[in-house]
Scaffold this motif. Structure first.
Motif, PDB file in Angstrom:
ATOM      1  N   SER A   1       8.347   7.811  51.268  1.00 32.91           N
ATOM      2  CA  SER A   1       7.326   7.528  52.275  1.00 32.91           C
ATOM      3  C   SER A   1       5.990   8.172  51.961  1.00 32.91           C
ATOM      4  O   SER A   1       4.972   7.810  52.555  1.00 32.91           O
ATOM      5  CB  SER A   1       7.817   8.002  53.655  1.00 32.91           C
TER       6      SER A   1
ATOM      7  N   THR B   1       4.742   8.418  48.563  1.00 33.26           N
ATOM      8  CA  THR B   1       4.135   7.655  47.469  1.00 33.26           C
ATOM      9  C   THR B   1       4.161   6.145  47.711  1.00 33.26           C
ATOM     10  O   THR B   1       3.621   5.387  46.923  1.00 33.26           O
ATOM     11  CB  THR B   1       4.878   7.942  46.157  1.00 33.26           C
ATOM     12  N   ASN B   2       4.833   5.716  48.792  1.00 37.02           N
ATOM     13  CA  ASN B   2       5.014   4.297  49.113  1.00 37.02           C
ATOM     14  C   ASN B   2       5.919   3.568  48.114  1.00 37.02           C
ATOM     15  O   ASN B   2       5.892   2.343  48.021  1.00 37.02           O
ATOM     16  CB  ASN B   2       3.678   3.557  49.231  1.00 37.02           C
TER      17      ASN B   2
ATOM     18  N   LYS C   1       9.061   1.729  46.829  1.00 35.07           N
ATOM     19  CA  LYS C   1      10.149   0.937  47.395  1.00 35.07           C
ATOM     20  C   LYS C   1      10.881   0.257  46.247  1.00 35.07           C
ATOM     21  O   LYS C   1      10.280  -0.514  45.497  1.00 35.07           O
ATOM     22  CB  LYS C   1       9.619  -0.110  48.382  1.00 35.07           C
TER      23      LYS C   1
ATOM     24  N   SER D   1       1.245   4.932  57.815  1.00 34.50           N
ATOM     25  CA  SER D   1       1.020   5.124  56.378  1.00 34.50           C
ATOM     26  C   SER D   1       2.172   4.591  55.537  1.00 34.50           C
ATOM     27  O   SER D   1       2.035   4.422  54.321  1.00 34.50           O
ATOM     28  CB  SER D   1       0.823   6.615  56.069  1.00 34.50           C
ATOM     29  N   PHE D   2       3.307   4.313  56.168  1.00 39.80           N
ATOM     30  CA  PHE D   2       4.472   3.783  55.448  1.00 39.80           C
ATOM     31  C   PHE D   2       5.373   3.068  56.445  1.00 39.80           C
ATOM     32  O   PHE D   2       5.522   3.507  57.595  1.00 39.80           O
ATOM     33  CB  PHE D   2       5.263   4.914  54.773  1.00 39.80           C
TER      34      PHE D   2
END
Length: 434
Positions: A96, A98-99, A101, A269-270
């Motif tokens: 969450s 660094t984003n 996935k 933000s995420f």
């Protein structure tokens, strides 16, 4: 002298402990059919599953953990730990901050997602002298503090899940591991009926066809066990990770679009919100209450601050989960900005819903026959497997008390008798004379 004779017998048992244990310990095969809802065999002719209920044990249903997703639930079964403890909190690997996935299939070999200090059964068994293997089972492809499963096959991203010929080949391969290479534990995973449940819905005729295919596969399994002379040495547990429900869509309902209630760009933000009925959100600094309040106005879902998640979910202590968790009402998918979800069936909903419940069947030399068990949580399968393998379990949240009534008898006294029975006749005679 009498003490010297006792000492010689004790030393003989200690030196040959592994040899005698290998004779007295039965083997274990754990099979998971992904997305097999508890009642899928009730509207289909399933003679082989019906015969299993007569020859072994059946639970009315079992309750998967929150989350009712493939990776979290499978890892609960193989570790005996709640999701907040083993920290595999989603099918997707994410960060969450660094984003990051990572899609589900790519996550299967990412040890950093699975290795969080909790040891799965494979490693615990290996550390006590057993040979183990994972055939496509989630978590089997990871390393745990540098240790890997003795033999691993990881499912590839484009792997077809419904090839019946391959299903039988997989069983043949596993039977040879048991009979020719003396493996003690093998976990075998099949991706159906989950795929057909997603694509066509749990009520579609094709779902019934795949259940019949599964039933034929169970029949083939039993034939293969006989061919490999494993009927008296192999215990088999058949289970799943979650159920399946029909997705509610327009025009019957208004589908959930989160952006209609929450300014995602400004306040978060995420997020992972386009993944069935379970969503996670990281608010921007200082905006948590605002995000919570906005989501509380959205229909057909329940929003939780992580600190206020019900204890029964066993999620609140997770360090990985973001501060906001969303659980949609049964059948409602969460869409973040657009309605892009095409699945006609889904899971990820509250584990108390009957559509999320799943199956449990077991048979073999250590199980009772024609025994119907009351429902239980899947967390309790782990200590049952440890008892069957005659190993000391790692720390876990389950209890053997819940499942011990499935067994013919507890193993401890039997193990001692079996080991003594294998002592050389001369030693037994000497012991008798004394």
């Amino acid at each position: 002298p009498l003490n010297l004779i006792y000492l010689c017998i004790s030393l003989y048992i200690i030196v040959n402990k592994q040899k005698y244990c290998s004779y007295s310990r039965n083997k274990l095969l754990l099979i998971s059919f992904d997305g097999f809802r508890w009642d899928y065999d009730q509207d289909v002719d399933t003679p082989n599953l019906d015969q299993l209920a007569l020859d072994g044990v059946k639970a009315k249903y079992i309750t998967p953990p929150m989350l009712t997703m493939t990776s979290p639930s499978h890892f609960t079964t193989i570790t005996g730990r709640w999701v907040e403890d083993h920290e595999v909190v989603h099918n997707m690997m994410f960060n969450s901050t660094t984003n990051l996935k990572v899609p589900h299939k790519q996550t299967l070999t990412r040890s950093e997602w699975w290795d969080n200090g909790v040891l799965p059964l494979w490693i615990t068994a290996q550390n006590q002298g057993l040979k183990t293997a994972s055939f496509h089972y989630p978590g089997g492809g990871a390393n745990y503090s540098g240790q890997s499963v003795n033999r691993v096959l990881v499912e590839e991203s484009n792997h077809p899940d419904d090839n019946e010929t391959e299903w039988r080949q997989n069983i043949d391969q596993v039977m040879s591991w048991f009979s020719e290479e003396d493996f003690h534990l093998v976990t075998l995973y099949y991706g159906e009926p989950d795929n057909v449940g997603h694509a066509k819905g749990p009520d579609h005729p094709d779902r019934k066809k795949i259940i019949q295919q599964i039933d034929r596969t169970i029949g083939y399994l039993r034939e293969a066990m006989s061919r490999h002379h494993l009927n008296d040495r192999l215990n088999v547990i058949i289970t799943s990770d979650h159920g399946m429900t029909t997705v509610k869509k327009r025009p019957q309902v208004d589908e959930i679009i989160i952006r209609d209630y929450l300014n995602l760009l400004k306040l978060t933000s995420f997020e992972i919100l386009d993944y069935g009925g379970f969503g996670i959100v990281t608010p921007r600094p200082g905006r948590e209450q605002e995000v919570f309040d906005a989501l509380s106005n959205a229909p057909n879902l329940t929003v939780y601050k992580k600190s206020q998640i019900p204890e029964s979910f066993h999620l609140g202590k997770s360090e990985r989960l973001p501060p906001i968790v969303i659980i949609a009402d049964l059948g409602f998918n969460l869409n973040s900005r657009l309605i892009v979800y095409v699945n006609k069936g889904d899971h990820g909903f509250h584990n108390g819903e009957m559509d999320m419940k799943t199956i449990f069947r077991a048979f073999g030399p250590d199980f009772k026959s024609n025994f119907l068990s009351e429902p239980f949580d899947s967390i309790h399968i782990y200590p049952l497997m440890c008892e069957l393998l005659q190993i000391d379990p790692a720390p876990h949240n389950g209890s053997l008390v819940v499942t011990k009534n499935l067994l013919l008898q507890s193993g401890g006294s039997q193990r001692t008798r079996l080991s003594l029975a294998l002592l050389p006749l001369s030693m037994l005679l000497m012991f008798t004379v004394l």
